[in-house]
Design a protein around this motif. Structure first.
Motif, PDB file in Angstrom:
ATOM      1  N   MET A  50       1.489  -0.695  -0.148  1.00 42.89           N
ATOM      2  CA  MET A  50      -0.039   0.126   0.123  1.00 42.89           C
ATOM      3  C   MET A  50       0.961   0.997  -0.274  1.00 42.89           C
ATOM      4  N   GLU A  51       2.129   1.369   0.863  1.00 43.93           N
ATOM      5  CA  GLU A  51       3.359   2.864   0.748  1.00 43.93           C
ATOM      6  C   GLU A  51       3.630   2.577  -0.525  1.00 43.93           C
ATOM      7  N   ARG A  52       3.909   1.849  -1.007  1.00 43.36           N
ATOM      8  CA  ARG A  52       4.607   1.262  -2.663  1.00 43.36           C
ATOM      9  C   ARG A  52       3.406   2.384  -3.666  1.00 43.36           C
ATOM     10  N   TYR A  53       1.477   1.829  -3.085  1.00 43.27           N
ATOM     11  CA  TYR A  53       0.780   2.514  -3.963  1.00 43.27           C
ATOM     12  C   TYR A  53       0.462   3.843  -3.977  1.00 43.27           C
ATOM     13  N   LEU A  54       0.402   4.441  -3.132  1.00 43.03           N
ATOM     14  CA  LEU A  54       1.060   5.660  -2.069  1.00 43.03           C
ATOM     15  C   LEU A  54       1.746   6.757  -2.812  1.00 43.03           C
ATOM     16  N   MET A  55       3.315   6.255  -2.438  1.00 42.14           N
ATOM     17  CA  MET A  55       3.790   7.153  -2.352  1.00 42.14           C
ATOM     18  C   MET A  55       3.869   7.485  -4.730  1.00 42.14           C
ATOM     19  N   HIS A  56       3.065   6.231  -5.142  1.00 36.15           N
ATOM     20  CA  HIS A  56       2.687   6.760  -6.620  1.00 36.15           C
ATOM     21  C   HIS A  56       1.821   8.094  -7.097  1.00 36.15           C
ATOM     22  N   PHE A  57       0.584   7.813  -6.017  1.00 37.87           N
ATOM     23  CA  PHE A  57      -0.630   8.557  -5.733  1.00 37.87           C
ATOM     24  C   PHE A  57      -0.953   9.241  -5.173  1.00 37.87           C
ATOM     25  N   GLY A  58      -0.776   9.150  -3.987  1.00 43.17           N
ATOM     26  CA  GLY A  58      -0.982   9.332  -2.418  1.00 43.17           C
ATOM     27  C   GLY A  58      -0.374  11.029  -2.826  1.00 43.17           C
ATOM     28  N   PRO A  59      -0.781  11.658  -0.843  1.00 43.46           N
ATOM     29  CA  PRO A  59      -0.200  13.375  -1.693  1.00 43.46           C
ATOM     30  C   PRO A  59       1.452  12.690  -1.253  1.00 43.46           C
ATOM     31  N   ALA A  60       1.577  14.262  -1.963  1.00 41.73           N
ATOM     32  CA  ALA A  60       3.177  14.549  -2.044  1.00 41.73           C
ATOM     33  C   ALA A  60       3.598  15.372  -1.157  1.00 41.73           C
ATOM     34  N   PHE A  97     -10.455   0.588  -2.340  1.00 43.02           N
ATOM     35  CA  PHE A  97      -9.883   0.561  -0.224  1.00 43.02           C
ATOM     36  C   PHE A  97      -8.723   2.067  -0.386  1.00 43.02           C
ATOM     37  N   VAL A  98      -7.700   1.162  -1.571  1.00 44.06           N
ATOM     38  CA  VAL A  98      -6.287   2.601  -0.600  1.00 44.06           C
ATOM     39  C   VAL A  98      -6.982   4.499  -1.366  1.00 44.06           C
ATOM     40  N   GLU A  99      -8.115   4.570  -2.835  1.00 43.64           N
ATOM     41  CA  GLU A  99      -8.414   5.008  -3.213  1.00 43.64           C
ATOM     42  C   GLU A  99      -9.992   6.435  -2.238  1.00 43.64           C
ATOM     43  N   ALA A 100     -10.134   5.465  -0.999  1.00 46.97           N
ATOM     44  CA  ALA A 100     -11.263   5.968  -0.359  1.00 46.97           C
ATOM     45  C   ALA A 100      -9.868   6.074   0.324  1.00 46.97           C
ATOM     46  N   PHE A 101      -9.226   5.851   1.065  1.00 47.91           N
ATOM     47  CA  PHE A 101      -8.198   6.036   2.073  1.00 47.91           C
ATOM     48  C   PHE A 101      -7.786   7.171   1.751  1.00 47.91           C
ATOM     49  N   MET A 102      -7.333   7.272   0.389  1.00 51.17           N
ATOM     50  CA  MET A 102      -6.122   8.361   0.352  1.00 51.17           C
ATOM     51  C   MET A 102      -7.507   9.642  -0.142  1.00 51.17           C
ATOM     52  N   ALA A 103      -8.431   9.374  -0.239  1.00 52.18           N
ATOM     53  CA  ALA A 103      -9.714  10.813  -0.301  1.00 52.18           C
ATOM     54  C   ALA A 103      -9.677  11.533   1.588  1.00 52.18           C
ATOM     55  N   ASN A 104      -9.034  11.274   2.624  1.00 47.43           N
ATOM     56  CA  ASN A 104      -9.539  11.289   3.703  1.00 47.43           C
ATOM     57  C   ASN A 104      -8.094  12.401   3.513  1.00 47.43           C
ATOM     58  N   TYR A 105      -7.355  12.474   3.211  1.00 46.23           N
ATOM     59  CA  TYR A 105      -6.348  13.533   3.084  1.00 46.23           C
ATOM     60  C   TYR A 105      -6.656  14.410   2.280  1.00 46.23           C
ATOM     61  N   PRO A 106      -7.008  15.671   2.836  1.00 46.59           N
ATOM     62  CA  PRO A 106      -6.279  17.111   1.977  1.00 46.59           C
ATOM     63  C   PRO A 106      -6.136  17.239   1.068  1.00 46.59           C
ATOM     64  N   ILE A 107      -4.869  16.983   0.991  1.00 47.67           N
ATOM     65  CA  ILE A 107      -3.644  17.019  -0.206  1.00 47.67           C
ATOM     66  C   ILE A 107      -4.611  15.956  -1.695  1.00 47.67           C
ATOM     67  N   GLY A 108      -4.796  14.725  -0.742  1.00 44.51           N
ATOM     68  CA  GLY A 108      -5.172  13.693  -2.116  1.00 44.51           C
ATOM     69  C   GLY A 108      -6.463  14.362  -2.641  1.00 44.51           C
ATOM     70  N   GLN A 109      -7.479  15.091  -2.156  1.00 43.64           N
ATOM     71  CA  GLN A 109      -7.941  15.350  -2.387  1.00 43.64           C
ATOM     72  C   GLN A 109      -8.752  16.654  -3.905  1.00 43.64           C
ATOM     73  N   TYR A 110      -7.604  17.046  -4.270  1.00 45.24           N
ATOM     74  CA  TYR A 110      -7.299  17.711  -5.261  1.00 45.24           C
ATOM     75  C   TYR A 110      -7.371  16.245  -6.813  1.00 45.24           C
ATOM     76  N   ARG A 111      -6.681  15.819  -6.440  1.00 49.69           N
ATOM     77  CA  ARG A 111      -7.008  14.025  -7.098  1.00 49.69           C
ATOM     78  C   ARG A 111      -8.505  14.407  -7.797  1.00 49.69           C
ATOM     79  N   ALA A 112      -9.129  14.046  -7.093  1.00 48.68           N
ATOM     80  CA  ALA A 112     -10.899  13.776  -6.802  1.00 48.68           C
ATOM     81  C   ALA A 112     -11.675  15.491  -7.701  1.00 48.68           C
ATOM     82  N   ARG A 113     -11.155  16.240  -7.121  1.00 44.82           N
ATOM     83  CA  ARG A 113     -11.221  18.056  -7.571  1.00 44.82           C
ATOM     84  C   ARG A 113     -10.823  18.043  -9.249  1.00 44.82           C
TER      85      ARG A 113
END
Length: 138
Positions: A50-60, A97-113
């Protein structure tokens, strides 16, 4: 070398952090990695994937990313302590699951926007009526 919370940082530390990033975030990351290392092997494997996935697609952003990683460690520490099976944590679709997990963090919400803005732009280009005009989000 470290300064107290009320103490101003020396010019050296300010310069160092400008070059290397926040020293506090680096300390938090090392603590996170130590926590993950203590997990049972199957949980550690799942967290590392999950960490590898988040490193690529999660908040920077450093602080936003660290809050997310610390929450990830909390989730897996509790799950391991409760004996929750890995599949019960992730469900049938780990990406969902990981996309829903990331959506809880403001920096990651820019992707949804941006996804919504992109979808609306394509709908407008196709001549379809959209209920929401995303051009005002800029």
């Amino acid at each position: 070398m470290a300064t107290g919370s009320n103490e101003p940082k020396s010019r050296y530390l300010q310069y160092l952090e400008m070059v290397t990033g926040s020293l506090e975030d680096k300390r938090r990351y090392r603590q996170y990695k130590a926590r993950i290392k203590q997990l049972p092997e199957d949980y550690r494997t799942a967290v590392e994937a999950m960490e590898r996935y988040l490193m690529h697609f999660g908040p920077a952003d450093g602080a936003g990313a660290m809050a997310m990683y610390e929450d990830l460690a909390d989730l897996f520490e509790r799950s391991a302590a409760d004996g929750t099976p890995i599949r019960d944590i992730f469900g049938e679709d780990p990406v969902e699951f990981v996309e829903a997990f990331m959506a809880n963090y403001p920096i990651g919400q820019y992707r949804a926007r941006e996804r919504n803005r992109f979808t609306s732009a394509i709908s407008r280009a196709a001549g379809e009526d959209t209920a929401r005009d995303d051009r005002t989000d800029r």
